[in-house]
Design a protein around this motif. Structure first.
Motif, PDB file in Angstrom:
ATOM      1  N   GLU A 119       0.571  13.873  12.650  1.00  0.00           N
ATOM      2  CA  GLU A 119       0.477  12.912  11.545  1.00  0.00           C
ATOM      3  C   GLU A 119       1.310  13.353  10.350  1.00  0.00           C
ATOM      4  OE1 GLU A 119      -3.532  12.058  10.522  1.00  0.00           O
ATOM      5  OE2 GLU A 119      -4.051  11.248  12.496  1.00  0.00           O
ATOM      6  N   GLY A 120       1.298  14.645  10.057  1.00  0.00           N
ATOM      7  CA  GLY A 120       2.075  15.148   8.937  1.00  0.00           C
ATOM      8  C   GLY A 120       3.563  14.964   9.123  1.00  0.00           C
ATOM      9  N   LEU A 121       4.041  15.143  10.358  1.00  0.00           N
ATOM     10  CA  LEU A 121       5.468  14.937  10.632  1.00  0.00           C
ATOM     11  C   LEU A 121       5.858  13.483  10.428  1.00  0.00           C
ATOM     12  CD1 LEU A 121       7.686  16.971  11.520  1.00  0.00           C
ATOM     13  CD2 LEU A 121       5.378  17.867  11.741  1.00  0.00           C
ATOM     14  N   ARG A 122       4.970  12.567  10.770  1.00  0.00           N
ATOM     15  CA  ARG A 122       5.277  11.145  10.538  1.00  0.00           C
ATOM     16  C   ARG A 122       5.410  10.864   9.044  1.00  0.00           C
ATOM     17  NH1 ARG A 122       6.108   8.175  14.609  1.00  0.00           N
ATOM     18  NH2 ARG A 122       5.069   8.462  16.609  1.00  0.00           N
ATOM     19  N   ARG A 123       4.564  11.452   8.260  1.00  0.00           N
ATOM     20  CA  ARG A 123       4.668  11.242   6.813  1.00  0.00           C
ATOM     21  C   ARG A 123       5.992  11.811   6.287  1.00  0.00           C
ATOM     22  NH1 ARG A 123      -0.836  12.719   7.094  1.00  0.00           N
ATOM     23  NH2 ARG A 123      -0.349  14.857   6.450  1.00  0.00           N
ATOM     24  N   LEU A 124       6.393  12.954   6.793  1.00  0.00           N
ATOM     25  CA  LEU A 124       7.614  13.585   6.296  1.00  0.00           C
ATOM     26  C   LEU A 124       8.870  12.819   6.698  1.00  0.00           C
ATOM     27  CD1 LEU A 124       6.811  17.370   6.899  1.00  0.00           C
ATOM     28  CD2 LEU A 124       6.849  16.152   4.714  1.00  0.00           C
ATOM     29  N   ARG A 127       8.686   7.791   9.505  1.00  0.00           N
ATOM     30  CA  ARG A 127       8.664   6.946  10.710  1.00  0.00           C
ATOM     31  C   ARG A 127       7.213   6.687  11.084  1.00  0.00           C
ATOM     32  NH1 ARG A 127      12.012   4.855  13.628  1.00  0.00           N
ATOM     33  NH2 ARG A 127      13.727   6.117  12.803  1.00  0.00           N
ATOM     34  N   ALA A 128       6.750   5.476  10.834  1.00  0.00           N
ATOM     35  CA  ALA A 128       5.341   5.156  11.061  1.00  0.00           C
ATOM     36  C   ALA A 128       4.990   5.073  12.534  1.00  0.00           C
ATOM     37  CB  ALA A 128       4.988   3.838  10.367  1.00  0.00           C
ATOM     38  N   GLN A 129       5.946   4.752  13.365  1.00  0.00           N
ATOM     39  CA  GLN A 129       5.672   4.627  14.795  1.00  0.00           C
ATOM     40  C   GLN A 129       6.953   4.913  15.580  1.00  0.00           C
ATOM     41  OE1 GLN A 129       4.327   0.596  15.128  1.00  0.00           O
ATOM     42  NE2 GLN A 129       6.366  -0.284  14.915  1.00  0.00           N
ATOM     43  N   GLY A 130       6.783   5.098  16.886  1.00  0.00           N
ATOM     44  CA  GLY A 130       7.929   5.378  17.745  1.00  0.00           C
ATOM     45  C   GLY A 130       8.189   6.856  17.886  1.00  0.00           C
ATOM     46  N   GLY A 131       8.914   7.210  18.960  1.00  0.00           N
ATOM     47  CA  GLY A 131       9.260   8.600  19.196  1.00  0.00           C
ATOM     48  C   GLY A 131      10.267   9.110  18.173  1.00  0.00           C
ATOM     49  N   HIS A 132      10.268  10.406  17.994  1.00  0.00           N
ATOM     50  CA  HIS A 132      11.177  11.032  17.038  1.00  0.00           C
ATOM     51  C   HIS A 132      12.476  11.425  17.736  1.00  0.00           C
ATOM     52  CE1 HIS A 132       8.096  11.474  13.872  1.00  0.00           C
ATOM     53  NE2 HIS A 132       7.270  11.672  14.876  1.00  0.00           N
ATOM     54  N   GLY A 346       5.328   8.748  25.747  1.00  0.00           N
ATOM     55  CA  GLY A 346       4.884   7.872  24.678  1.00  0.00           C
ATOM     56  C   GLY A 346       5.580   8.128  23.356  1.00  0.00           C
ATOM     57  N   ASP A 347       4.954   7.658  22.286  1.00  0.00           N
ATOM     58  CA  ASP A 347       5.583   7.694  20.973  1.00  0.00           C
ATOM     59  C   ASP A 347       5.359   8.987  20.202  1.00  0.00           C
ATOM     60  OD1 ASP A 347       6.615   5.197  21.362  1.00  0.00           O
ATOM     61  OD2 ASP A 347       5.058   4.144  20.225  1.00  0.00           O
ATOM     62  N   ASP A 348       4.229   9.637  20.409  1.00  0.00           N
ATOM     63  CA  ASP A 348       3.946  10.867  19.660  1.00  0.00           C
ATOM     64  C   ASP A 348       4.632  12.044  20.337  1.00  0.00           C
ATOM     65  OD1 ASP A 348       2.446   9.855  17.513  1.00  0.00           O
ATOM     66  OD2 ASP A 348       0.672   9.700  18.779  1.00  0.00           O
ATOM     67  N   CYS A 349       5.940  12.077  20.192  1.00  0.00           N
ATOM     68  CA  CYS A 349       6.755  13.036  20.923  1.00  0.00           C
ATOM     69  C   CYS A 349       8.077  13.216  20.178  1.00  0.00           C
ATOM     70  CB  CYS A 349       6.996  12.528  22.348  1.00  0.00           C
ATOM     71  SG  CYS A 349       7.916  13.658  23.411  1.00  0.00           S
ATOM     72  N   VAL A 350       8.626  14.426  20.230  1.00  0.00           N
ATOM     73  CA  VAL A 350       9.954  14.697  19.691  1.00  0.00           C
ATOM     74  C   VAL A 350      10.906  14.813  20.874  1.00  0.00           C
ATOM     75  CG1 VAL A 350      11.391  16.340  18.426  1.00  0.00           C
ATOM     76  CG2 VAL A 350       9.049  15.882  17.660  1.00  0.00           C
ATOM     77  N   TYR A 351      11.865  13.873  20.941  1.00  0.00           N
ATOM     78  CA  TYR A 351      12.780  13.801  22.079  1.00  0.00           C
ATOM     79  C   TYR A 351      14.063  14.552  21.758  1.00  0.00           C
ATOM     80  CZ  TYR A 351       9.640  10.352  24.076  1.00  0.00           C
ATOM     81  OH  TYR A 351       8.537   9.730  24.606  1.00  0.00           O
ATOM     82  N   LEU A 352      14.292  15.647  22.486  1.00  0.00           N
ATOM     83  CA  LEU A 352      15.454  16.501  22.266  1.00  0.00           C
ATOM     84  C   LEU A 352      16.630  16.087  23.135  1.00  0.00           C
ATOM     85  CD1 LEU A 352      13.907  20.111  22.343  1.00  0.00           C
ATOM     86  CD2 LEU A 352      14.521  18.773  20.335  1.00  0.00           C
ATOM     87  N   LEU A 353      17.796  16.055  22.538  1.00  0.00           N
ATOM     88  CA  LEU A 353      19.043  15.953  23.291  1.00  0.00           C
ATOM     89  C   LEU A 353      20.044  16.889  22.629  1.00  0.00           C
ATOM     90  CD1 LEU A 353      19.701  12.205  24.189  1.00  0.00           C
ATOM     91  CD2 LEU A 353      19.044  14.046  25.714  1.00  0.00           C
ATOM     92  N   GLY A 354      20.710  17.695  23.459  1.00  0.00           N
ATOM     93  CA  GLY A 354      21.625  18.677  22.914  1.00  0.00           C
ATOM     94  C   GLY A 354      23.030  18.553  23.436  1.00  0.00           C
ATOM     95  N   GLY A 355      23.329  19.331  24.476  1.00  0.00           N
ATOM     96  CA  GLY A 355      24.693  19.425  24.974  1.00  0.00           C
ATOM     97  C   GLY A 355      25.307  18.104  25.369  1.00  0.00           C
TER      98      GLY A 355
END
Length: 384
Positions: A119-124, A127-132, A346-355
């Motif tokens: 929840e704190g990351l969403r406030r920062l 982004r109220a909804q959706g994946g990060h 789902g939405d409560d997730c941080v989606y990483l893409l790098g190389g």
């Protein structure tokens, strides 16, 4: 008397042997003396681990589940000693794997968990909804100018979190203090342009804290002063105690993303170490991580679907320690897998893409917008 419990998987040929090994764990992880010389009273009644149950695993012959309870007095107030009680000397015993921790109120009070959580990351981020959306800034060996440029382009295109690669330490090509200052400046410029364009969200820049062990706090404070919004730390190299200390330091006060480098040997054997959910989920929550990175199934590292689900469940469990935290699957992911990943996590997730993003070059912003579109699409229209 309140006691927290740890569940163990024990490999043993019989019920008697399983019980004996459970009793050995209770001794080794607390008093480490023969049972017949354990002092009566406080040491025996409170400090000594207590075997609560031992039962066969229904699905696997020769495997047993033992539950052992411990009093918080055996832990004290340092995170290293908590790990020493959970799987200290027992980690040297063959056929012993820690599977789960059930904290009691006293343990929760001493180790309250993440300072921000999901929840704190969403406030920062706003982004109220959706994946990060989280691009990884790399590779090692790049100049400060190149890395700062990647930070600007990805942040300006709408990234929620701009994370440094864990391999960016203090190498001559991009020294820590100079790199962090320039990258933070680049993200701040992108955020200002997003705000001027009417956007309500912003990108958070997570700097990788990497130096000598006694420098971590100073490096974290430099990152904060330079404008970083969060920290990346490798507990497998610097220790869970370092993660816990940084998360509880009121002068730092930044969210922390934990990276899995060097932790593989703790989970890869089914008969020793830690269960995936315990290490990458529960222990990260207890230590104070707000985001925990782990290898996604189907990527370079071979975690299974079940193991990934176990990690995510531990991150989100309502009865887990402290605030729920954000899982962050990565490791060889690509844009064409985002739809599948979104359906899975789902939405409560941080989606990483790098190389894979680097293939876009100066058009990397287009990839960020594609990530956002994939994560925001209606579920029935998502491909992948």
């Amino acid at each position: 008397m309140e006691r927290f419990t740890v569940d163990y998987r024990i490999i043993a040929p019989s019920a008697d042997e399983a019980g004996a090994r459970a009793a050995a764990i209770a001794l080794e992880d607390t008093v480490e003396i023969p049972r017949d010389v354990v002092p009566a009273g406080y040491v025996e009644d409170v400090i000594l681990g207590r075997v609560e149950t031992v039962a066969p695993e229904a699905e696997t012959a020769g495997c047993w589940r033992a539950r052992i309870s411990y009093h918080v007095d055996a832990v004290g107030r340092e995170f290293a000693q908590l790990l020493n009680v959970v799987l200290g000397n027992a980690s040297i015993l063959r056929g012993v794997r820690a599977m789960a921790i059930t904290p009691d109120p006293a343990l929760r009070e001493r180790f309250p968990g993440a300072g921000f959580g999901a929840e704190g990351l969403r406030r920062l981020t706003g982004r109220a909804q959706g994946g990060h959306v989280c691009p990884v800034i790399k590779p090692q060996g790049s100049s400060v100018e190149t890395l700062a440029r990647l930070c600007y382009l990805t942040a300006r295109a709408g990234a929620d979190i701009v994370k440094e690669d864990h391999g960016l330490a203090n190498q001559d090509a991009a020294p820590f203090r100079e790199r962090v200052s320039r990258c933070a400046e680049a993200v701040a410029r992108a955020n200002a342009e997003r705000a001027a364009a009417g956007e309500t969200g912003r990108a958070l820049y997570f700097a990788n804290i990497a130096g000598h062990g006694d420098q971590l706090r100073d490096l974290a404070l430099h990152a904060k002063a330079a404008g970083a919004h969060g920290l990346l730390l490798i507990p497998g190299l610097y220790g869970f105690s370092a993660l816990h200390a940084l998360s509880r330091d009121p002068e730092i006060g930044l969210p922390i993303m934990a990276h899995p480098s060097h932790l593989g040997p703790y989970v890869l054997s089914p008969d020793t170490g830690y269960a995936h959910g315990l290490l990458f989920g529960t222990l990260m929550r207890l230590a104070g991580a707000d985001i925990t990175v782990f290898p996604n199934h189907g990527g370079r590292f071979g975690f299974s679907v079940a193991e990934c689900e176990e990690i995510v469940a531990a991150c989100r469990a309502a009865d887990g320690p402290g605030r729920a935290i954000l899982p962050s699957p990565g490791g060889g992911m690509s844009l064409d897998r985002l739809g599948e990943m979104r359906r899975h996590y789902g939405d409560d997730c941080v989606y990483l893409l790098g190389g894979s993003l680097l293939r876009y070059g100066e058009r990397i912003g287009e990839a960020i917008r594609e990530m956002r579109d994939a994560l925001d699409a209606r579920p029935e229209t998502v491909s992948g």
